[in-house]
Design a protein around this motif. Structure first.
Motif, mmCIF file in Angstrom:
data_model
loop_
_atom_site.group_PDB
_atom_site.id
_atom_site.type_symbol
_atom_site.label_atom_id
_atom_site.label_comp_id
_atom_site.label_asym_id
_atom_site.label_seq_id
_atom_site.Cartn_x
_atom_site.Cartn_y
_atom_site.Cartn_z
ATOM 1 N N THR A 146 1.196 -1.389 0.192
ATOM 2 C CA THR A 146 -0.175 -0.235 -0.097
ATOM 3 C C THR A 146 0.491 0.874 0.103
ATOM 4 O O THR A 146 0.124 1.938 -0.008
ATOM 5 C CB THR A 146 -0.669 -0.106 1.055
ATOM 6 O OG1 THR A 146 -0.118 0.241 3.076
ATOM 7 C CG2 THR A 146 -1.614 -1.132 1.506
ATOM 8 N N ILE A 156 1.837 2.359 2.754
ATOM 9 C CA ILE A 156 1.486 3.016 3.613
ATOM 10 C C ILE A 156 2.030 2.772 5.470
ATOM 11 O O ILE A 156 1.780 1.649 5.422
ATOM 12 C CB ILE A 156 0.074 3.173 3.806
ATOM 13 C CG1 ILE A 156 -0.482 4.428 2.627
ATOM 14 C CG2 ILE A 156 -0.220 4.182 4.983
ATOM 15 C CD1 ILE A 156 -2.062 4.617 2.452
ATOM 16 N N ILE A 165 -7.292 4.639 6.985
ATOM 17 C CA ILE A 165 -7.548 5.621 5.477
ATOM 18 C C ILE A 165 -7.550 4.007 4.007
ATOM 19 O O ILE A 165 -8.926 4.434 3.759
ATOM 20 C CB ILE A 165 -7.223 6.957 5.171
ATOM 21 C CG1 ILE A 165 -7.383 7.619 6.508
ATOM 22 C CG2 ILE A 165 -8.033 7.514 4.089
ATOM 23 C CD1 ILE A 165 -6.669 8.882 6.511
ATOM 24 N N TYR A 166 -6.593 3.706 4.159
ATOM 25 C CA TYR A 166 -6.692 3.002 3.338
ATOM 26 C C TYR A 166 -7.645 1.964 3.338
ATOM 27 O O TYR A 166 -8.445 1.731 2.348
ATOM 28 C CB TYR A 166 -4.970 2.518 3.289
ATOM 29 C CG TYR A 166 -5.235 1.114 2.123
ATOM 30 C CD1 TYR A 166 -5.047 0.894 0.716
ATOM 31 C CD2 TYR A 166 -5.449 -0.381 3.215
ATOM 32 C CE1 TYR A 166 -4.895 0.445 -0.379
ATOM 33 C CE2 TYR A 166 -5.745 -1.186 2.079
ATOM 34 C CZ TYR A 166 -4.943 -1.152 0.450
ATOM 35 O OH TYR A 166 -5.286 -1.919 0.081
ATOM 36 N N LEU A 200 -11.513 3.234 2.639
ATOM 37 C CA LEU A 200 -11.154 3.827 1.006
ATOM 38 C C LEU A 200 -11.307 2.339 0.156
ATOM 39 O O LEU A 200 -11.639 2.495 -1.546
ATOM 40 C CB LEU A 200 -9.754 4.401 0.154
ATOM 41 C CG LEU A 200 -9.792 6.094 1.107
ATOM 42 C CD1 LEU A 200 -8.230 6.665 0.565
ATOM 43 C CD2 LEU A 200 -10.504 6.660 0.830
ATOM 44 N N ASN A 201 -10.471 1.602 0.534
ATOM 45 C CA ASN A 201 -11.219 0.471 -0.017
ATOM 46 C C ASN A 201 -11.864 -1.136 0.756
ATOM 47 O O ASN A 201 -12.495 -2.243 0.451
ATOM 48 C CB ASN A 201 -9.503 -0.961 -0.321
ATOM 49 C CG ASN A 201 -8.470 -0.150 -1.019
ATOM 50 O OD1 ASN A 201 -8.734 -0.199 -2.346
ATOM 51 N ND2 ASN A 201 -8.240 0.939 -0.614
ATOM 52 N N LEU A 241 -1.191 7.852 -0.290
ATOM 53 C CA LEU A 241 -3.035 8.221 0.110
ATOM 54 C C LEU A 241 -3.260 9.025 -1.615
ATOM 55 O O LEU A 241 -3.800 8.556 -1.746
ATOM 56 C CB LEU A 241 -3.761 8.746 1.188
ATOM 57 C CG LEU A 241 -3.493 8.196 2.544
ATOM 58 C CD1 LEU A 241 -3.458 8.385 3.905
ATOM 59 C CD2 LEU A 241 -4.400 6.715 2.335
ATOM 60 N N HIS A 263 -4.399 5.707 -3.903
ATOM 61 C CA HIS A 263 -5.107 5.022 -2.830
ATOM 62 C C HIS A 263 -6.444 6.337 -3.190
ATOM 63 O O HIS A 263 -7.435 5.729 -3.719
ATOM 64 C CB HIS A 263 -4.928 4.946 -1.786
ATOM 65 C CG HIS A 263 -3.962 4.030 -1.298
ATOM 66 N ND1 HIS A 263 -4.518 2.573 -2.281
ATOM 67 C CD2 HIS A 263 -3.150 4.168 -1.194
ATOM 68 C CE1 HIS A 263 -2.941 2.025 -1.741
ATOM 69 N NE2 HIS A 263 -2.195 3.052 -0.720
ATOM 70 N N LEU A 264 -6.650 7.719 -3.209
ATOM 71 C CA LEU A 264 -7.846 8.188 -2.705
ATOM 72 C C LEU A 264 -8.591 8.101 -4.018
ATOM 73 O O LEU A 264 -8.330 8.373 -5.402
ATOM 74 C CB LEU A 264 -7.409 10.080 -2.520
ATOM 75 C CG LEU A 264 -6.909 10.528 -1.701
ATOM 76 C CD1 LEU A 264 -6.908 11.658 -1.382
ATOM 77 C CD2 LEU A 264 -8.067 9.931 0.159
ATOM 78 N N PRO A 265 -9.870 8.104 -4.351
ATOM 79 C CA PRO A 265 -10.850 8.468 -5.527
ATOM 80 C C PRO A 265 -10.288 8.995 -5.920
ATOM 81 O O PRO A 265 -10.386 10.337 -6.438
ATOM 82 C CB PRO A 265 -12.315 7.966 -4.942
ATOM 83 C CG PRO A 265 -11.942 8.482 -3.495
ATOM 84 C CD PRO A 265 -10.917 8.024 -2.888
#
Lengths: 197, 236
Positions: free
Chosen positions: A173, A175, A183-184, A187-188, B183, B187-189
């Protein structure tokens, strides 16, 4: 600043070897630099103890044994392979190396590569960016605020396994902190946003 | 110094140096040298600020990534200038770049109105408070301690103090920033505004880069010099 402890320079030319070695020594006086003049010799040197070695290699060494080289690379996954190019190199060979440096690059390029983290490799080993089910389990427990020991107990695995999973999660990731991973996970859709309120 | 073509010395004009290495305009500012530079040489600009040109050139090389710290020719007499530099970088972090990053994140959060972006906002706010705490700690404890060391004549009255937890703080600050960058990039949309996102990314990278050099100056230049100073005092 963490530099690899051992740096192999696989290069037939004495002059080029001396030049590379001087550049590296300037930035890392404590690095161990080893000169190897053919590929067989390099293979002999890469024992199990060379976990975090870096190899700067003349691509001509492996031009006619690319398949064999790929096998070696697969075996020593933590070794960073840098091709040092000063004659023509078949571009098809590019993916075989983590980094490619040419003789025309400024010396700083080599230094920067030696300073870069292994995760910044040019070609990533085949780890898909998706977490395994077990890694997701660990992540869920992690975001719930459990310690490594507690996660190990809950999932019936050893602490070392938890640590390995955590390392893989961070590698996939990018992270590292628990709050970032939370947060990851949201989001997933690994955990629901209500869980963290 | 500075790449393999030009060799800069204290006789070089400051403006020439900065035109070739734009980021040094900020390093000059950290040292208290403001625009315009006119025809001033590096030596002249340095003497106005009581900075040894060797120190200025060493730090500049560090920011231009052409050399690694530390240089053997620095001495405890360089400490005051280094402290000024660090204090000014702190000011830049606290008053400029962090608030700017915060604004961008808030904008993203307002635009998307997503719960996830709110989490990122919270993540950043918590991170920013940690950074503030660390910088305050340096401003209020570390720098005064060093300044006190510089003025005492013997070791009668300086407070014993340890700089052990320096490194740990820095690692933590850099790790969270790393997470934020990952992020944002991975990852952020995609409903986030691309332009804000891009600018935010540039800001984060600029900060990341500056922080790395900042800790390098503290850990590899300042701390060894302070240790040297402490030893000198003990010998008296």
């Amino acid at each position: 600043m963490k530099l690899p402890r051992t740096i192999y320079i696989a290069e037939p030319s004495e002059v080029i070897y001396e030049g590379l070695a001087a550049i590296i020594r300037r930035t890392c006086p404590s690095c161990e630099i080893k000169h190897v003049t053919d590929f067989q010799l390099l293979e002999k040197n890469l024992g199990p103890s060379t976990a975090s070695a870096t190899v700067i290699i003349n691509p001509s060494f492996i031009q006619y044994q690319q398949k064999h080289f790929s096998e070696i690379r697969a075996e020593y996954t933590s070794v960073v392979w840098i091709a040092f190019v000063y004659a023509l190199m078949d571009p098809k060979m590019n993916p075989l190396f983590d980094h490619i440096v040419t003789a025309n690059d400024p010396a700083q390029v080599i230094v920067d590569i030696l300073h870069s983290k292994p995760s910044e490799k040019l070609t990533e080993p085949e780890t898909p960016d998706i977490l395994s089910e077990r890694e997701k389990d660990v992540l869920i427990h992690l975001t719930a605020g459990l310690s490594n020991k507690e996660i190990a107990d809950q999932l019936n695995i050893s602490i070392n396994t938890v640590i390995t999973h955590r390392k893989n999660i961070s590698q996939k990731t990018g992270i590292k902190t628990v709050s970032g991973l939370t947060i990851y996970a949201v989001l997933n859709q690994i955990i629901s946003i209500e869980k963290i309120r | 110094m500075f790449g393999n073509r030009t060799f800069y010395t204290e006789k070089t004009e400051l403006s020439g140096l900065v035109i070739n290495h734009p980021r040094l305009v900020q390093v000059c500012e950290y040292f208290g040298m403001v625009l315009p530079y006119g025809q001033k040489t590096i030596a002249a600009a340095c003497s106005e600020r009581n900075i040894r040109p060797a120190l200025f050139l060493s730090i500049s090389a560090l920011y231009c990534k052409t050399a690694d710290a530390p240089r053997e020719d620095l001495t405890p007499s360089d400490i005051p200038a280094i402290v000024v530099l660090l204090k000014n970088t702190h000011r830049y972090y606290l008053e400029e770049i962090y608030p700017e990053i915060q604004q961008h994140i808030q904008l993203l959060s307002e635009n998307t109105r997503s719960e996830e972006m709110r989490l990122v906002e919270k993540f950043f706010d918590e991170y920013f408070s940690e950074v503030k705490a660390h910088l305050d700690y340096e401003n209020q404890l570390v720098f005064p301690y060093i300044e006190q060391l510089l003025t005492v004549k013997n070791n009668e009255s300086h407070t014993p103090y340890s700089v052990q937890d320096y490194q740990e703080h820095h690692d933590d600050i850099e790790q969270k920033l790393d997470d934020l960058i990952n992020l944002l990039i991975r990852h952020l949309p995609d409903q986030c505004d691309q332009k804000i996102r891009r600018n935010l990314y540039f800001l984060l990278k600029r900060l990341d880069d500056d922080l790395k050099i900042h800790s390098q100056i503290e850990e590899q230049i300042l701390i060894p010099l302070v240790r040297m100073l402490e030893q000198n005092l003990q010998r008296q």
